[in-house]
Design a protein around this motif. Sequence first.
Motif, mmCIF file in Angstrom:
data_model
loop_
_atom_site.group_PDB
_atom_site.id
_atom_site.type_symbol
_atom_site.label_atom_id
_atom_site.label_comp_id
_atom_site.label_asym_id
_atom_site.label_seq_id
_atom_site.Cartn_x
_atom_site.Cartn_y
_atom_site.Cartn_z
ATOM 1 N N LEU A 224 33.967 49.821 40.978
ATOM 2 C CA LEU A 224 35.029 49.391 41.882
ATOM 3 C C LEU A 224 36.404 49.768 41.333
ATOM 4 N N TYR A 225 36.578 49.631 40.017
ATOM 5 C CA TYR A 225 37.886 49.909 39.421
ATOM 6 C C TYR A 225 37.919 51.229 38.660
ATOM 7 N N THR B 272 38.273 45.700 31.280
ATOM 8 C CA THR B 272 39.400 46.130 32.101
ATOM 9 C C THR B 272 39.141 45.848 33.575
ATOM 10 N N ALA B 273 37.912 46.155 34.021
ATOM 11 C CA ALA B 273 37.558 45.933 35.424
ATOM 12 C C ALA B 273 37.641 44.454 35.787
ATOM 13 N N LEU B 274 37.080 43.597 34.935
ATOM 14 C CA LEU B 274 37.065 42.169 35.254
ATOM 15 C C LEU B 274 38.456 41.560 35.171
ATOM 16 N N GLU B 275 39.275 42.041 34.254
ATOM 17 C CA GLU B 275 40.644 41.538 34.160
ATOM 18 C C GLU B 275 41.414 41.845 35.439
ATOM 19 N N GLN B 276 41.246 43.063 35.946
ATOM 20 C CA GLN B 276 41.932 43.413 37.190
ATOM 21 C C GLN B 276 41.375 42.620 38.365
ATOM 22 N N ALA B 277 40.039 42.488 38.427
ATOM 23 C CA ALA B 277 39.430 41.722 39.514
ATOM 24 C C ALA B 277 39.907 40.280 39.498
ATOM 25 N N ALA B 278 39.950 39.681 38.313
ATOM 26 C CA ALA B 278 40.350 38.285 38.196
ATOM 27 C C ALA B 278 41.790 38.066 38.641
ATOM 28 N N ASN C 68 27.313 43.227 39.697
ATOM 29 C CA ASN C 68 26.883 43.441 38.314
ATOM 30 C C ASN C 68 27.886 44.338 37.597
ATOM 31 N N GLU C 69 27.675 44.553 36.315
ATOM 32 C CA GLU C 69 28.652 45.279 35.507
ATOM 33 C C GLU C 69 28.883 46.698 36.022
ATOM 34 N N CYS D 256 30.132 38.231 37.425
ATOM 35 C CA CYS D 256 29.573 39.485 36.929
ATOM 36 C C CYS D 256 28.290 39.219 36.160
ATOM 37 N N THR D 257 27.179 39.781 36.652
ATOM 38 C CA THR D 257 25.913 39.725 35.925
ATOM 39 C C THR D 257 25.759 40.998 35.105
ATOM 40 N N ARG D 258 24.973 40.891 33.977
ATOM 41 C CA ARG D 258 24.939 42.019 33.045
ATOM 42 C C ARG D 258 23.537 42.288 32.503
ATOM 43 N N SER D 259 22.539 42.289 33.366
ATOM 44 C CA SER D 259 21.184 42.750 33.030
ATOM 45 C C SER D 259 20.651 42.164 31.723
#
Length: 328
Positions: free
Chosen positions: A221-222, A229-235, A214-215, A243-246
């Motif tokens: 993690l990052y 920013t986190a998802l760009e690095q993960a991708a 999740n978000e 990524c789920t976002r409640s």
Amino acid sequence: MNKYQAVGIGNAVVDVFSQADDGFLSRVGIEKGIMQLIEQDRAEHLYDNMQNRTQMAGGSVANTIAGLGALGLSTAFIGRVADDALGRDYAREMSDVGTDFVNAPASEGELPTSRSMIFVSPDGERSMNTYLGISTELGPDDVDDAVAGNAGLLFLEGYLFDKDKGKAAFLAAARACRDGGGMAGITLSDPFCVDRHRADFRKLVTELDYVIGNEHEWCALYETDDLGTALEQAASESGLIVCTRSGRDVVIVRGEDTVTVPVDEITPVDTTGAGDQFAAGFLYGLATGASLDVAGRMGCIAGAEVISHYGARPEADVKAMFRAEGLV
């Protein structure tokens, strides 16, 4: 053909549910809305203070695998329970929902079967207090390569990294699965779990086939407050991230493809198992060759179903719900 379309490895935990208002949570010292690991004496104290208890076989990845079994996939679960009343019930309940519980209840040792006391607030929020018990003893010897190595999909629980033996079991299962041609992935479990094992998880993101979180977990993690920013690095590092976002749009990225799946916001009765069943729906789509958009919609439908009632596993025919939406 693989013997199992999906195999999970994680903590085999009996979920014990009780309704509780904010005043009760404050009186017994429970922080609302999070999962806390507790010791045996604390577990016994909370259990004794639960009103109108109900219980069922649980554990995050076990819930996901049970959801996949209910959707018609051939499934197995690798976990550890004691040869006590809760452990025998756990093994039977997994079998009853069509999932092979491949490890017999253990008669040696003094640790009892794991249990999680889940207090559900009037607003549907759940506060989980988990005593891991014999689950902490899960190790490589519990991983049958004939099971993990014949899995089309292997789903791993981040909480296993809290113990060296669990970490070793996790890595053995992932290696066997990928050597057998299957896809291995992980759920990040919770932000505190990510904080404890950040270096290991950052490495796994680059090595496993898919990662679901999740978000809050991705940001942890990052080490950033900016989800983008986190998802760009993960991708940039992983084959497939989810990524789920409640209650907000789900983001799925694979290579150059980014899919945003809208979520119909509903008022939850009990949010226990929302992420577990989202994962079940999504992985069902992945296992059956659905597009990322369709797999994401399946995840959202499964997640919405489980928060409409108490408990962490589906009560409705989720596959019929997919069919009604033209997804299968």
